[in-house]
Design a protein around this motif. Structure first.
Motif, mmCIF file in Angstrom:
data_model
loop_
_atom_site.group_PDB
_atom_site.id
_atom_site.type_symbol
_atom_site.label_atom_id
_atom_site.label_comp_id
_atom_site.label_asym_id
_atom_site.label_seq_id
_atom_site.Cartn_x
_atom_site.Cartn_y
_atom_site.Cartn_z
ATOM 1 N N VAL A 39 0.997 -1.325 -0.035
ATOM 2 C CA VAL A 39 -0.097 0.052 0.094
ATOM 3 C C VAL A 39 0.947 1.226 -0.066
ATOM 4 O O VAL A 39 0.488 2.137 -0.819
ATOM 5 N N ILE A 40 1.936 1.238 0.741
ATOM 6 C CA ILE A 40 2.828 2.580 0.597
ATOM 7 C C ILE A 40 3.642 2.601 -0.723
ATOM 8 O O ILE A 40 3.633 3.669 -1.025
ATOM 9 N N ILE A 41 3.903 1.522 -1.222
ATOM 10 C CA ILE A 41 4.422 1.759 -2.487
ATOM 11 C C ILE A 41 3.277 2.033 -3.589
ATOM 12 O O ILE A 41 3.832 3.019 -4.525
ATOM 13 N N ALA A 42 2.123 1.948 -3.476
ATOM 14 C CA ALA A 42 1.260 2.175 -4.410
ATOM 15 C C ALA A 42 0.864 3.677 -4.090
ATOM 16 O O ALA A 42 0.916 4.514 -5.058
ATOM 17 N N VAL A 43 0.953 4.269 -2.763
ATOM 18 C CA VAL A 43 0.773 5.604 -2.724
ATOM 19 C C VAL A 43 2.053 6.466 -3.190
ATOM 20 O O VAL A 43 1.756 7.341 -3.774
ATOM 21 N N LEU A 44 3.177 5.829 -2.850
ATOM 22 C CA LEU A 44 4.267 6.503 -3.587
ATOM 23 C C LEU A 44 4.172 6.698 -5.131
ATOM 24 O O LEU A 44 4.544 7.585 -5.859
ATOM 25 N N ILE A 45 3.692 5.802 -5.565
ATOM 26 C CA ILE A 45 3.377 5.704 -7.190
ATOM 27 C C ILE A 45 2.436 6.746 -7.529
ATOM 28 O O ILE A 45 2.698 7.568 -8.391
ATOM 29 N N PHE A 46 1.382 6.721 -6.784
ATOM 30 C CA PHE A 46 0.331 8.048 -7.026
ATOM 31 C C PHE A 46 0.963 9.324 -6.704
ATOM 32 O O PHE A 46 0.733 10.254 -7.495
ATOM 33 N N VAL A 47 1.677 9.413 -5.730
ATOM 34 C CA VAL A 47 2.439 10.685 -5.570
ATOM 35 C C VAL A 47 3.470 11.222 -6.707
ATOM 36 O O VAL A 47 3.428 12.321 -7.106
ATOM 37 N N ILE A 48 3.994 10.316 -7.057
ATOM 38 C CA ILE A 48 5.021 10.444 -8.254
ATOM 39 C C ILE A 48 4.158 10.785 -9.575
ATOM 40 O O ILE A 48 4.671 11.803 -10.178
ATOM 41 N N ASP A 49 3.286 10.187 -9.867
ATOM 42 C CA ASP A 49 2.499 10.492 -10.893
ATOM 43 C C ASP A 49 1.819 12.042 -10.748
ATOM 44 O O ASP A 49 1.849 12.641 -11.721
ATOM 45 N N ALA A 50 1.325 12.380 -9.607
ATOM 46 C CA ALA A 50 0.883 13.910 -9.373
ATOM 47 C C ALA A 50 1.918 14.895 -9.443
ATOM 48 O O ALA A 50 1.825 15.883 -10.129
ATOM 49 N N VAL A 51 3.277 14.396 -9.164
ATOM 50 C CA VAL A 51 4.105 15.441 -9.247
ATOM 51 C C VAL A 51 4.930 15.599 -10.596
ATOM 52 O O VAL A 51 5.200 16.489 -11.010
ATOM 53 N N LEU A 52 5.021 14.412 -11.168
ATOM 54 C CA LEU A 52 5.795 14.775 -12.623
ATOM 55 C C LEU A 52 4.740 15.498 -13.613
ATOM 56 O O LEU A 52 3.763 15.181 -13.535
ATOM 57 N N PRO A 53 5.766 16.319 -14.394
ATOM 58 C CA PRO A 53 4.870 16.931 -15.321
ATOM 59 C C PRO A 53 4.249 15.804 -16.441
ATOM 60 O O PRO A 53 4.803 15.238 -16.957
ATOM 61 N N LYS A 54 3.216 16.274 -16.713
ATOM 62 C CA LYS A 54 2.479 15.788 -17.957
ATOM 63 C C LYS A 54 2.804 16.254 -19.281
ATOM 64 O O LYS A 54 2.991 17.495 -19.386
ATOM 65 N N ASN A 55 3.298 15.622 -20.164
ATOM 66 C CA ASN A 55 3.643 16.030 -21.377
ATOM 67 C C ASN A 55 2.451 16.135 -22.514
ATOM 68 O O ASN A 55 1.817 14.863 -22.884
ATOM 69 N N GLU A 56 1.885 17.262 -22.683
ATOM 70 C CA GLU A 56 0.517 17.370 -23.305
ATOM 71 C C GLU A 56 0.846 17.187 -24.810
ATOM 72 O O GLU A 56 -0.132 16.939 -25.455
ATOM 73 N N ALA A 57 1.866 17.698 -25.376
ATOM 74 C CA ALA A 57 2.378 17.637 -26.872
ATOM 75 C C ALA A 57 2.736 16.384 -27.261
ATOM 76 O O ALA A 57 3.422 15.812 -26.723
ATOM 77 N N ILE A 58 2.036 15.919 -28.280
ATOM 78 C CA ILE A 58 2.514 14.596 -28.866
ATOM 79 C C ILE A 58 3.250 15.018 -30.233
ATOM 80 O O ILE A 58 2.549 15.533 -31.001
ATOM 81 N N ALA A 59 4.531 14.387 -30.099
ATOM 82 C CA ALA A 59 5.637 14.729 -31.214
ATOM 83 C C ALA A 59 5.037 13.892 -32.393
ATOM 84 O O ALA A 59 4.837 12.747 -32.288
ATOM 85 N N ASP A 60 5.302 14.599 -33.608
ATOM 86 C CA ASP A 60 4.912 13.711 -34.988
ATOM 87 C C ASP A 60 6.118 13.239 -35.389
ATOM 88 O O ASP A 60 7.043 13.400 -35.282
ATOM 89 N N HIS A 61 5.856 11.835 -35.438
ATOM 90 C CA HIS A 61 7.219 10.927 -36.089
ATOM 91 C C HIS A 61 7.047 10.626 -37.386
ATOM 92 O O HIS A 61 6.912 9.539 -37.981
ATOM 93 N N HIS A 62 7.025 11.696 -38.404
ATOM 94 C CA HIS A 62 6.640 11.458 -39.737
ATOM 95 C C HIS A 62 8.152 11.603 -40.361
ATOM 96 O O HIS A 62 8.755 12.310 -40.165
#
Length: 62
Positions: A39-62
């Protein structure tokens, strides 16, 4: 739903790991302690997910 599945898998995987490690060491498996660690590991995963910035831009690979 992702929180429930993350909690579920972290508890399952830590219990499997705890069972294997206790078997290798020849000691008794402490289910309660290993579940709390899961459970502690799961909470740490939730915290890491909340803290890390989300990459909203999806790069084109053409």
């Amino acid at each position: 739903m992702k929180y429930i599945m993350t909690l579920f898998w972290s508890v399952i995987l830590t219990n499997v790991l705890g069972y294997v490690v206790s078997s290798v060491q020849g000691t008794e498996n402490n289910f309660t302690l290993v579940t709390v660690i899961g459970v502690i590991i799961a909470v740490l995963i939730f915290v890491i997910d909340a803290v890390l910035p989300k990459n909203e831009a999806i790069a084109d690979h053409h």
